[in-house]
Write a protein that holds these residues in place. Structure first.
Motif, short mmCIF file in Angstrom:
data_model
loop_
_atom_site.label_atom_id
_atom_site.label_comp_id
_atom_site.label_asym_id
_atom_site.label_seq_id
_atom_site.Cartn_x
_atom_site.Cartn_y
_atom_site.Cartn_z
N ASN A 255 0.83 -1.20 0.00
CA ASN A 255 0.00 0.00 0.00
C ASN A 255 0.86 1.25 0.00
O ASN A 255 1.96 1.26 0.58
CB ASN A 255 -0.91 0.02 1.22
N ARG A 256 0.33 2.29 -0.63
CA ARG A 256 0.98 3.60 -0.61
C ARG A 256 -0.07 4.65 -0.26
O ARG A 256 -1.17 4.66 -0.82
CB ARG A 256 1.62 3.90 -1.97
N PHE A 257 0.29 5.52 0.67
CA PHE A 257 -0.62 6.55 1.16
C PHE A 257 0.08 7.91 1.11
O PHE A 257 1.21 8.06 1.59
CB PHE A 257 -1.05 6.27 2.60
N GLY A 258 -0.59 8.88 0.53
CA GLY A 258 -0.04 10.23 0.50
C GLY A 258 -0.27 10.95 1.82
O GLY A 258 -1.29 10.76 2.48
N PHE A 259 0.70 11.79 2.20
CA PHE A 259 0.59 12.56 3.43
C PHE A 259 -0.11 13.89 3.16
O PHE A 259 0.13 14.55 2.14
CB PHE A 259 1.97 12.84 4.03
N ILE A 260 -0.94 14.29 4.09
CA ILE A 260 -1.62 15.59 4.02
C ILE A 260 -1.03 16.47 5.11
O ILE A 260 -1.24 16.24 6.30
CB ILE A 260 -3.14 15.43 4.22
N VAL A 261 -0.27 17.49 4.71
CA VAL A 261 0.37 18.41 5.65
C VAL A 261 -0.02 19.84 5.28
O VAL A 261 -0.42 20.13 4.14
CB VAL A 261 1.90 18.25 5.63
N GLU A 262 0.11 20.73 6.27
CA GLU A 262 -0.35 22.11 6.07
C GLU A 262 0.49 22.87 5.04
O GLU A 262 -0.05 23.58 4.20
CB GLU A 262 -0.33 22.85 7.40
N ASP A 263 1.80 22.72 5.07
CA ASP A 263 2.67 23.47 4.17
C ASP A 263 3.02 22.69 2.91
O ASP A 263 4.07 22.90 2.31
CB ASP A 263 3.95 23.88 4.89
N LEU A 264 2.14 21.79 2.50
CA LEU A 264 2.43 20.96 1.34
C LEU A 264 2.58 21.79 0.08
O LEU A 264 3.43 21.50 -0.77
CB LEU A 264 1.32 19.93 1.16
N ALA A 265 1.78 22.83 -0.05
CA ALA A 265 1.83 23.66 -1.27
C ALA A 265 3.13 24.43 -1.39
O ALA A 265 3.46 24.92 -2.49
CB ALA A 265 0.65 24.63 -1.28
N ASP A 266 3.93 24.54 -0.33
CA ASP A 266 5.18 25.28 -0.39
C ASP A 266 6.28 24.50 -1.11
O ASP A 266 7.22 25.11 -1.64
CB ASP A 266 5.65 25.63 1.03
N PHE A 267 6.21 23.18 -1.10
CA PHE A 267 7.28 22.41 -1.74
C PHE A 267 6.74 21.34 -2.71
O PHE A 267 7.52 20.56 -3.24
CB PHE A 267 8.14 21.72 -0.66
N PHE A 268 5.44 21.31 -2.92
CA PHE A 268 4.87 20.33 -3.82
C PHE A 268 3.99 21.05 -4.84
O PHE A 268 3.03 21.72 -4.48
CB PHE A 268 4.06 19.30 -3.04
N GLU A 269 4.36 20.92 -6.09
CA GLU A 269 3.60 21.56 -7.17
C GLU A 269 2.33 20.76 -7.44
O GLU A 269 2.38 19.56 -7.73
CB GLU A 269 4.46 21.61 -8.44
N PRO A 270 1.16 21.39 -7.31
CA PRO A 270 -0.08 20.65 -7.57
C PRO A 270 -0.11 20.09 -8.99
O PRO A 270 0.17 20.79 -9.96
CB PRO A 270 -1.17 21.73 -7.38
N ASP A 271 -0.41 18.81 -9.09
CA ASP A 271 -0.45 18.16 -10.39
C ASP A 271 -1.90 18.10 -10.88
O ASP A 271 -2.79 18.77 -10.33
CB ASP A 271 0.17 16.76 -10.31
#
Length: 292
Positions: A255-271
């Motif tokens: 299984n693979r699960f993505g993490f939901i963090v508050e500052d995710l948009a600061d280092f992860f480009e929305p796909d």
């Protein structure tokens, strides 16, 4: 006096004949019974006895609630942890749709015991980001034991016991294919299995997979990196003879699960909205259980 003596002899003769008739009837009955009894030995198959007590939970110390596979499928839950919330008294602690652990009577983690194929399953005792990690693929039913009866399973079952029971074949060989679609996560889940019986045992094999994109919250906004997916493989080989039965179970998953963090948009480009990539922060959980 002679008359009385004659009567006494007649009564004695009557009682003697009555005893003879009773003795002859008893011998005849025993003879007939002996003729009808079959002395040959018969091998009986496994007998499963299930008791259901129609009584209020507050009036009994034994509380076992069953969640069958049909009800799990009807709940349309993408994970087994979410489907367990259909049982009264069970909540879910998790992040997003994929990560979740059961909460029974307000307790979770080391206070809720999970059994898989009658073995203790330690996979959800850690922090909130570690879910139950089990799928409903190949599951026949889930039994939830609450109340004083759960203490019989040890100190880790103070909250309750979640007993995951795997499927078994019927009288004949059977195969099935299941496919489900989810609108919110734009997910797809499917599995196929084949089960059979032989003279010396039974066997089964089942494989499945699921994949989900990011889900939308109550306002319709996308929750970035809430995607999850997995692959599942199960197999069972059972042998039986006159003295014993041996059952070998294998349960494997990735299984693979993505993490939901508050500052995710600061280092992860929305796909893209329908992206299923795990290029962002996530964790992978590989499970291999072999039991005999």
């Amino acid at each position: 006096m002679p008359v009385k003596a004659g009567r006494h002899r007649q009564m004695s003769t009557y009682f003697c004949w009555q005893q003879v008739l009773l003795l002859a009837g008893s011998i005849a009955i025993q003879f007939v019974s002996a003729q009808t009894v079959d002395s040959s030995a018969h091998a009986l198959k496994e007998v499963v006895v299930t008791g259901v007590r129609e009584e209020a939970i507050r009036h009994t110390a034994l509380s076992i609630q069953v969640l069958p596979a049909e009800k799990i499928a009807a709940s349309a839950a993408p994970t087994l942890a979410l489907a367990l919330t259909e049982v009264p008294g069970v909540q879910r602690l998790g992040t997003g749709q994929g990560i979740g652990k059961p909460v029974v009577r307000g307790l979770y983690g080391n206070r809720v015991l999970v059994l898989l194929s009658s073995l203790k399953f330690d996979n959800q005792q850690w922090q909130d980001e570690h879910g139950l990690g089990l799928s409903d693929v190949g599951v026949d039913r889930v039994e939830l034991i609450k109340g004083p009866a759960a203490v019989l399973y040890g100190s880790e079952a103070v909250g309750g016991v979640i007993n995951v029971i795997e499927e078994q074949p019927g009288a004949a060989r059977q195969g099935d294919v299941h496919l489900r679609l989810y609108s919110n996560t734009q997910g797809i889940s499917g599995n196929a299995g084949f089960l059979g019986n032989t003279r010396s045992g039974w066997w089964r094999i089942r494989a499945g997979a699921d994949s989900h994109t990011d889900y939308s919250d109550g306002k319709g906004d996308r929750v970035l990196n809430s995607r999850f997916g997995g692959f599942y493989l199960k197999g069972t080989l059972a042998f039986r003879n006159e003295r014993r039965q041996t059952v070998i179970n294998y349960n494997g998953s990735l299984n693979r699960f993505g993490f939901i963090v508050e500052d995710l948009a600061d280092f992860f480009e929305p796909d893209a909205r329908r992206s299923r990539s795990f290029a962002g922060p996530h964790h992978s959980v590989a499970l291999n259980v072999l039991s005999v």
